[in-house]
Design an enzyme around this catalytic site. Structure first.
Site, short mmCIF file in Angstrom:
data_model
loop_
_atom_site.label_atom_id
_atom_site.label_comp_id
_atom_site.label_asym_id
_atom_site.label_seq_id
_atom_site.Cartn_x
_atom_site.Cartn_y
_atom_site.Cartn_z
N LYS A 206 0.85 -1.19 0.00
CA LYS A 206 0.00 0.00 0.00
C LYS A 206 0.89 1.23 0.00
CE LYS A 206 -3.52 2.42 2.63
NZ LYS A 206 -4.56 2.33 3.66
N LYS A 260 -2.27 -1.46 -3.82
CA LYS A 260 -3.13 -0.29 -3.73
C LYS A 260 -2.31 0.98 -3.76
CE LYS A 260 -6.06 1.91 -0.37
NZ LYS A 260 -6.42 1.97 1.01
N SER A 286 -10.32 5.57 -4.45
CA SER A 286 -11.26 6.69 -4.58
C SER A 286 -10.80 7.73 -5.60
CB SER A 286 -11.45 7.34 -3.22
OG SER A 286 -10.21 7.77 -2.68
#
Ligand SMILES: NCc1[nH]cc(CCC(=O)O)c1CC(=O)O
Ligand SMILES: [Mg+2]
Length: 335
Positions: A206, A260, A286
Site C-alpha cells: 500500500k 493499492k 477513490s
C-alpha cells in the site's frame, strides 16, 4: 510474465488482424475475462436510518446507513458480486486519540456486518483493519507525543479490532494500516479465538498516495489528518520492496494480498503475481474513481467502455479480483 516468443512465420502468413475480424472470434481469442464475480464493492457506512449522503469528491457515491447497506448488499448478491467491503464514517464525538471505538462490538462496522448477514447471507463481508476512521488525528496507528506512529502498540489495537469484526461475522479481515508484523499477530489471535476460517487479505503493498483524498472525505478522516502517512505507507518509487512486503505477509498467514492504488501500480501487481503466484487483488481507489467518473460526467470519455477497460486491466495484470466503486455499475454492464 513469460517472454513473447519470436514469430515462426512473418507477414503475410501471420496476420494478427485475422482473429480480430469478427466479434465471435474476438470473444474466442480473449486472454482474460471480466465478470461480476471479480468484484468487491466498498460501501461507506453512516449513522441513522434510511440515510444516504452524497460524497461530493466521489460523484455518484453515497454514504449509507446500516439498513441501506444491507439493501445494497442484497442487490449486489443478486448481481453476482461476491463480496462487500465496509468503511465507517464514525461520528466525530466517537473519535479519540487512541481510536478505541474500533474495539466497540457495537460500532458502525460491526452493526453493518450483522445487518448484511441477515439480509444477504450468501455474500462475503470484508472489513478494514486500521485506526484512521476512529482517531482524532486521522492516522492508521497510535501516535506518540513526539508525532511518531507506534508500530507494536498499534498492533495490539489491531488484534482487538480484528477480533471484534470476526465475532460480528466478518469473513475477510483486511488490514490496511501497514504496520510491520500485524498479519502474523492478527492470524495468531484469530486462531486462538477459533476463527480458523476467517481469511486475511493483506493490504501488503500500500503506497503513500495522493489518490486516497476522496476516500478520506468519505470516511471523514481527511479534515482530521495531521501530516502524511509516509512513515508507514510505501514510497511510490519502490517495487522491489513491494515483493518483500508480500513475502512477509504470506509467511505471516495472509490468504491473499492487495496492491493499492490500482491503475498507477499495474507493474507491481504483475510482478507480485509473477513472483508468488498467489491470489492478488487490486484496489481501484477513490481518486482513480473520482478521476475517471469526473471525466465521464464531463463527456470527455465514453463511460461504459471506460469502466470495463479500466477493470479489465487488473485482470490482465494478474488480479483475482478488484475492489472497485464501480462494482455495481460494472456488474450491470456485464450482466
Ligand atoms: N486505512 C485507511 C484506508 N483504507 C482504504 C483507504 C483508501 C481507499 C480509497 O482511496 O478508495 C484508506 C486511506 C488511507 O490510507 O489514507
Ligand atoms: Mg508489511
Amino acid at each position: 510474465m513469460s517472454p513473447v516468443p519470436k514469430p515462426a512465420a512473418a507477414y503475410p502468413a501471420t496476420r494478427l488482424r485475422r482473429p480480430r475480424a469478427h466479434a465471435w472470434s474476438r470473444a474466442l481469442f480473449a486472454e482474460v475475462t471480466l465478470s461480476p464475480a471479480d468484484f468487491i464493492w466498498p460501501l461507506f457506512v453512516t449513522e441513522g436510518k434510511g440515510e444516504r449522503t452524497a460524497v461530493p469528491t466521489m460523484p455518484g457515491v453515497e454514504r449509507l446507513s446500516v439498513d441501506l447497506v444491507a439493501e445494497a448488499a442484497k442487490e449486489a448478491e443478486g448481481l453476482g458480486i461476491p463480496c462487500i467491503a465496509l468503511f465507517p464514517n464514525t461520528p466525530a464525538d466517537r473519535r479519540t486519540a487512541d481510536g478505541r471505538e474500533a474495539l466497540n462490538p457495537d460500532n458502525l462496522t460491526c452493526r453493518a456486518i450483522k445487518a448484511i448477514k441477515d439480509a444477504a447471507p450468501g455474500i462475503g463481508v470484508l472489513t478494514d483493519v486500521a485506526l484512521d476512521p476512529y482517531t482524532t488525528h486521522g492516522h492508521d496507528g497510535l501516535l506518540s507525543d513526539d508525532g511518531r506512529i507506534l508500530n507494536d502498540e498499534t498492533i495490539e489495537m489491531l488484534q482487538g479490532q480484528a477480533l471484534v469484526q470476526a465475532r460480528a461475522g466478518a469473513d475477510i479481515i483486511a488490514p490496511s494500516d501497514m504496520m510491520d508484523g500485524r498479519i502474523g499477530a492478527i492470524r495468531k489471535v484469530l486462531e486462538a479465538g477459533s476463527f480458523h476460517d476467517v481469511q486475511i487479505m493483506s493490504y501488503a503493498a500500500k503506497y503513500a498516495s495522493a489518490f486516497y483524498g476522496p476516500f478520506r472525505d468519505a470516511v471523514g478522516s481527511g479534515g482530521f489528518l495531521k501530516g502524511d502517512k509516509k512513515t508507514y505507507q510505501m514510497n511510490p518509487a519502490n517495487a522491489d520492496e513491494a515483493l518483500r512486503e508480500v513475502a512477509l505477509d504470506i509467511a505471516e498467514g495472509a490468504d491473499s494480498v492487495m496492491v493499492k492504488p490500482g491503475m498507477p501500480y499495474l507493474d507491481v501487481i504483475a510482478r507480485v503475481k509473477d513472483a508468488f503466484n498467489i491470489p492478488v487483488f487490486a484496489y481501484q481507489v477513490s481518486g482513480e474513481y473520482a478521476m475517471l467518473e469526473t471525466a465521464a460526467r464531463a463527456g470527455l470519455i465514453e463511460r461504459d467502455r471506460m469502466i470495463i477497460e479500466a477493470l479489465m486491466a487488473f485482470r490482465r495484470a494478474g488480479c483475482s479480483g478488484i475492489l472497485t466503486y464501480y462494482a455495481r455499475d460494472a456488474a450491470r454492464l456485464l450482466g
